[in-house]
Design a protein around this motif. Structure first.
Motif, PDB file in Angstrom:
ATOM      1  N   THR A  88      27.877  16.886  47.550  1.00  0.00           N
ATOM      2  CA  THR A  88      27.736  15.440  47.763  1.00  0.00           C
ATOM      3  C   THR A  88      27.288  15.083  49.178  1.00  0.00           C
ATOM      4  O   THR A  88      27.134  13.901  49.500  1.00  0.00           O
ATOM      5  CB  THR A  88      29.087  14.738  47.481  1.00  0.00           C
ATOM      6  OG1 THR A  88      30.097  15.298  48.331  1.00  0.00           O
ATOM      7  CG2 THR A  88      29.499  14.918  46.027  1.00  0.00           C
ATOM      8  N   SER A  89      27.057  16.086  50.010  1.00  0.00           N
ATOM      9  CA  SER A  89      26.775  15.839  51.427  1.00  0.00           C
ATOM     10  C   SER A  89      25.378  15.297  51.697  1.00  0.00           C
ATOM     11  O   SER A  89      25.135  14.685  52.740  1.00  0.00           O
ATOM     12  CB  SER A  89      26.960  17.128  52.228  1.00  0.00           C
ATOM     13  OG  SER A  89      25.953  18.083  51.870  1.00  0.00           O
TER      14      SER A  89
ATOM     15  N   ARG B  65      32.229  21.065  46.309  1.00  0.00           N
ATOM     16  CA  ARG B  65      32.026  19.662  45.940  1.00  0.00           C
ATOM     17  C   ARG B  65      31.588  18.845  47.155  1.00  0.00           C
ATOM     18  O   ARG B  65      30.653  18.030  47.066  1.00  0.00           O
ATOM     19  CB  ARG B  65      33.317  19.081  45.349  1.00  0.00           C
ATOM     20  CG  ARG B  65      33.299  17.568  45.123  1.00  0.00           C
ATOM     21  CD  ARG B  65      32.296  17.135  44.082  1.00  0.00           C
ATOM     22  NE  ARG B  65      32.299  15.685  43.907  1.00  0.00           N
ATOM     23  CZ  ARG B  65      31.388  15.019  43.196  1.00  0.00           C
ATOM     24  NH1 ARG B  65      30.404  15.684  42.598  1.00  0.00           N
ATOM     25  NH2 ARG B  65      31.453  13.722  43.079  1.00  0.00           N
ATOM     26  N   SER B  66      32.225  19.084  48.292  1.00  0.00           N
ATOM     27  CA  SER B  66      31.856  18.345  49.500  1.00  0.00           C
ATOM     28  C   SER B  66      30.430  18.689  49.925  1.00  0.00           C
ATOM     29  O   SER B  66      29.684  17.823  50.398  1.00  0.00           O
ATOM     30  CB  SER B  66      32.843  18.635  50.634  1.00  0.00           C
ATOM     31  OG  SER B  66      32.705  19.955  51.118  1.00  0.00           O
TER      32      SER B  66
ATOM     33  N   ARG C 166      29.542  19.445  40.505  1.00  0.00           N
ATOM     34  CA  ARG C 166      28.581  18.386  40.184  1.00  0.00           C
ATOM     35  C   ARG C 166      29.297  17.063  39.906  1.00  0.00           C
ATOM     36  O   ARG C 166      28.786  15.983  40.223  1.00  0.00           O
ATOM     37  CB  ARG C 166      27.716  18.785  38.995  1.00  0.00           C
ATOM     38  CG  ARG C 166      26.717  19.885  39.327  1.00  0.00           C
ATOM     39  CD  ARG C 166      25.747  20.130  38.184  1.00  0.00           C
ATOM     40  NE  ARG C 166      24.708  21.065  38.582  1.00  0.00           N
ATOM     41  CZ  ARG C 166      23.586  20.728  39.226  1.00  0.00           C
ATOM     42  NH1 ARG C 166      23.363  19.471  39.538  1.00  0.00           N
ATOM     43  NH2 ARG C 166      22.699  21.643  39.558  1.00  0.00           N
ATOM     44  N   LYS C 167      30.441  17.148  39.262  1.00  0.00           N
ATOM     45  CA  LYS C 167      31.270  15.958  39.025  1.00  0.00           C
ATOM     46  C   LYS C 167      32.505  16.078  39.918  1.00  0.00           C
ATOM     47  O   LYS C 167      32.635  17.015  40.686  1.00  0.00           O
ATOM     48  CB  LYS C 167      31.647  15.865  37.546  1.00  0.00           C
ATOM     49  CG  LYS C 167      30.437  15.798  36.617  1.00  0.00           C
ATOM     50  CD  LYS C 167      30.864  15.838  35.153  1.00  0.00           C
ATOM     51  CE  LYS C 167      29.653  15.903  34.235  1.00  0.00           C
ATOM     52  NZ  LYS C 167      30.065  16.027  32.800  1.00  0.00           N
ATOM     53  N   ASP C 168      33.415  15.162  39.780  1.00  0.00           N
ATOM     54  CA  ASP C 168      34.582  15.157  40.670  1.00  0.00           C
ATOM     55  C   ASP C 168      35.852  15.516  39.902  1.00  0.00           C
ATOM     56  O   ASP C 168      36.903  14.898  40.068  1.00  0.00           O
ATOM     57  CB  ASP C 168      34.725  13.778  41.326  1.00  0.00           C
ATOM     58  CG  ASP C 168      35.651  13.823  42.543  1.00  0.00           C
ATOM     59  OD1 ASP C 168      35.858  14.925  43.093  1.00  0.00           O
ATOM     60  OD2 ASP C 168      36.149  12.763  42.942  1.00  0.00           O
TER      61      ASP C 168
END
Length: 420
Positions: free
Chosen positions: A237-238, A233-234, A395-397
Motif C-alpha cells: 500500500t506504500s 501489506r504496508s 492485496r487486501k487488508d
C-alpha cells in the motif's frame, strides 16, 4: 532478441501439477506429440520442454537430441503460458511424451506417473547437490534428474542506491524503507512480480519458518510469518512497489528499462542485466523478516522425468542417463551458455569458470549460504492456499491469523491424503 524475451511465466509452471484427474477435459490438447511414426524398429522418443526465454535454448536441446544414436528423439518445444496444462493433458493420452521436464511433485510419484530413476542416479549421487537429491526422493527412491539450479534474489542498481543514500537492505523493514527512498518520478523503488507469488516462500523462510517441517507438518503458521504478512501489506500500500510491469519478475526488463531500482529475479537473467547495465548491478538475498529470521534464497530449477506409463520406459531412461548424467559437455553448455544457472553436479559447478568471479560468484555464494529447495510434499493445493493468504492479507487488508487458519484446513486435508 532479448535473452529473456519469452512471455512464459516460470513461476506458473513451478507451481503447477494440481492433479492429473483435474486435467481430463484438456486431454485433446496433447494429441500432437510430434512422433514421426517412422521405422520398424520403434526406436523413437518424444520429449517435452517449456519454451525457455533465453535465446539459443531450443536449438541446443534439439542439437543434444540429434546426437543420440540409439533412438530418434523428437522435441516438443511448448510456447505460451500453458505448458503444464498441455503436459498433464498429454500424460492422460496414448500420445504422452516419453520424457519431460518439470519439478518434483509428490502427486507424480503417488499416481505412478514418473519412473524410479534410482538405478541411473545412484552411481553418481555423490556428485549431485545433496539438496537436489533430497527434493527428488520419496521413500528412498529418486524420481527425476536435476538439470539446472536457479537461485533467485534481489537485483539492485548500486548507482541509484548511492544517489539516494541507501545501504543494501538486510531486513524487510530496511527493504521497505529503501523502496520509499528509491521511488522517484517514474521509477519505483521495488519490483517483486506482478502477482507477488514469487516471494511467498522466501518471506516464510526469512521469518524463520518453513512450509512443512521434517515430519510433513505445517511449519508456516508462526508469529514471524504473521509479522511478515503485515509488513508486506504496508509495502503493497506504500506506492513504492511496481505493480504493472510489462513482464513478470522472471524477465529483467523492469530493472533494465529503469522502471525500478530493485527487482526480484533469477540468476538466469544475469547476462542480460550485465549486457544492459554493465557493472551497475548487484544482488542480495531476501532479507530477514524478524530478528530471529535469516536471509533466504529460493532455488528454482528444472528436472527431467521419465513417463512410467510410456511405451519405451527403459529406452527413455537410457536417454536421460546418456544426456543428463553421462554427457557433461552438454550439461555444462545448458547451464552456462544461455543465461546463468548453477550446475547441480558438484564437479561441473566446481569447474564453471563463468560463475567464479563478479556478480555470478556472488550469486553462487548467496545460494550456498541461504539456499532453500522445493519440498516434494508441498502440493499445488498447498501452494494455492498460501497464495490465497497473500491475496487476503497483502492485496487486501485481511487478518493474518484468520487467513492462516483457513490455509491450515486445506493443507492439513492434503497432508492427510498424502501421508495419512
Amino acid at each position: 532478441m532479448s535473452a529473456l524475451s519469452s512471455n512464459w511465466d516460470r513461476r506458473s509452471v513451478l507451481r503447477s501439477a494440481a492433479g492429473l484427474a483435474a486435467l481430463g477435459p484438456l486431454a485433446a490438447c496433447g494429441s500432437n506429440n510430434g512422433r514421426s511414426g517412422g521405422g520398424s524398429s520403434g526406436k523413437e522418443l518424444v520429449q517435452y520442454f517449456h519454451a525457455y526465454g533465453e535465446a539459443g535454448t531450443e536449438q541446443a536441446v534439439k542439437r543434444y537430441a540429434k546426437a543420440y544414436d540409439k533412438a530418434e528423439v523428437t522435441t516438443q518445444w511448448i510456447t505460451g503460458s500453458d505448458f503444464e496444462s498441455k503436459l498433464f493433458a498429454s500424460l492422460l493420452t496414448k500420445n504422452a511424451p516419453d520424457v519431460f521436464e518439470f519439478h518434483p511433485q509428490i502427486q507424480l510419484v503417488r499416481s505412478g506417473q514418473v519412473a524410479d530413476l534410482s538405478d541411473i542416479v545412484d552411481p553418481v549421487e555423490d556428485d549431485f547437490n545433496p539438496a537436489d537429491i533430497a527434493s527428488h526422493t520419496v521413500d528412498g527412491k529418486i524420481y527425476g534428474v536435476r538439470m539446472i539450479d536457479d537461485p533467485q534474489f534481489f537485483f539492485y542498481r548500486p548507482s541509484l542506491l548511492q544517489k539516494a543514500g541507501v545501504e543494501v537492505p538486510t531486513t524487510l523493514d530496511e527493504l521497505i524503507e529503501a523502496a520509499a527512498k528509491l521511488t522517484t518520478g517514474k521509477v519505483k523503488g521495488l519490483f517483486i512480480g506482478n502477482d507477488l507469488h514469487a516471494v511467498i516462500n522466501p518471506m516464510i523462510w526469512s521469518a524463520g519458518a518453513d512450509t512443512l517441517d521434517g515430519k510433513n507438518r505445517i511449519a508456516y503458521h508462526t508469529e514471524g510469518v504473521k509479522e511478515g504478512l503485515k509488513k508486506m501489506r504496508s509495502l503493497f500500500t506504500s506506492g513504492h512497489l511496481l505493480l504493472d510491469a510489462p513482464a513478470d519478475y522472471w524477465d529483467p526488463s523492469a530493472i533494465d528499462q529503469g522502471l525500478c531500482a530493485i527487482q526480484f529475479c533469477g540468476m538466469w537473467a544475469m547476462p542480460q542485466m550485465q549486457k544492459t547495465l554493465g557493472d551497475d548491478i548487484g544482488v542480495f538475498p531476501f532479507p530477514k523478516v524478524t530478528d530471529s529470521g535469516k536471509p533466504s534464497v529460493y532455488n528454482g530449477g528444472w528436472s527431467m522425468f521419465v513417463n512410467a506409463k510410456g511405451r519405451n520406459v527403459d529406452l527413455a531412461k537410457e536417454y536421460v542417463k546418456w544426456l543428463w548424467i553421462d554427457q557433461k559437455k552438454y550439461q555444462e553448455d545448458w547451464s552456462l551458455s544461455y543465461g546463468f544457472h548453477i550446475p547441480p553436479r558438484s564437479s561441473l559447478a566446481a569447474s564453471a569458470d563463468k560463475l567464479k568471479s563478479g556478480l555470478p560468484a556472488e550469486g553462487v555464494k548467496l545460494f550456498g549460504e541461504y539456499g532453500h529447495f522445493d519440498n516434494i510434499g508441498w502440493t499445488q493445493s498447498m501452494i494455492t492456499a498460501l497464495e490465497d493468504v497473500f491475496a487476503d492479507c497483502v492485496r487486501k487488508d485481511g487478518d493474518p491469523e484468520a487467513a492462516l487458519d483457513k490455509a491450515d484446513v486445506t493443507v492439513n486435508r492434503e497432508l492427510k491424503k498424502l501421508f495419512g
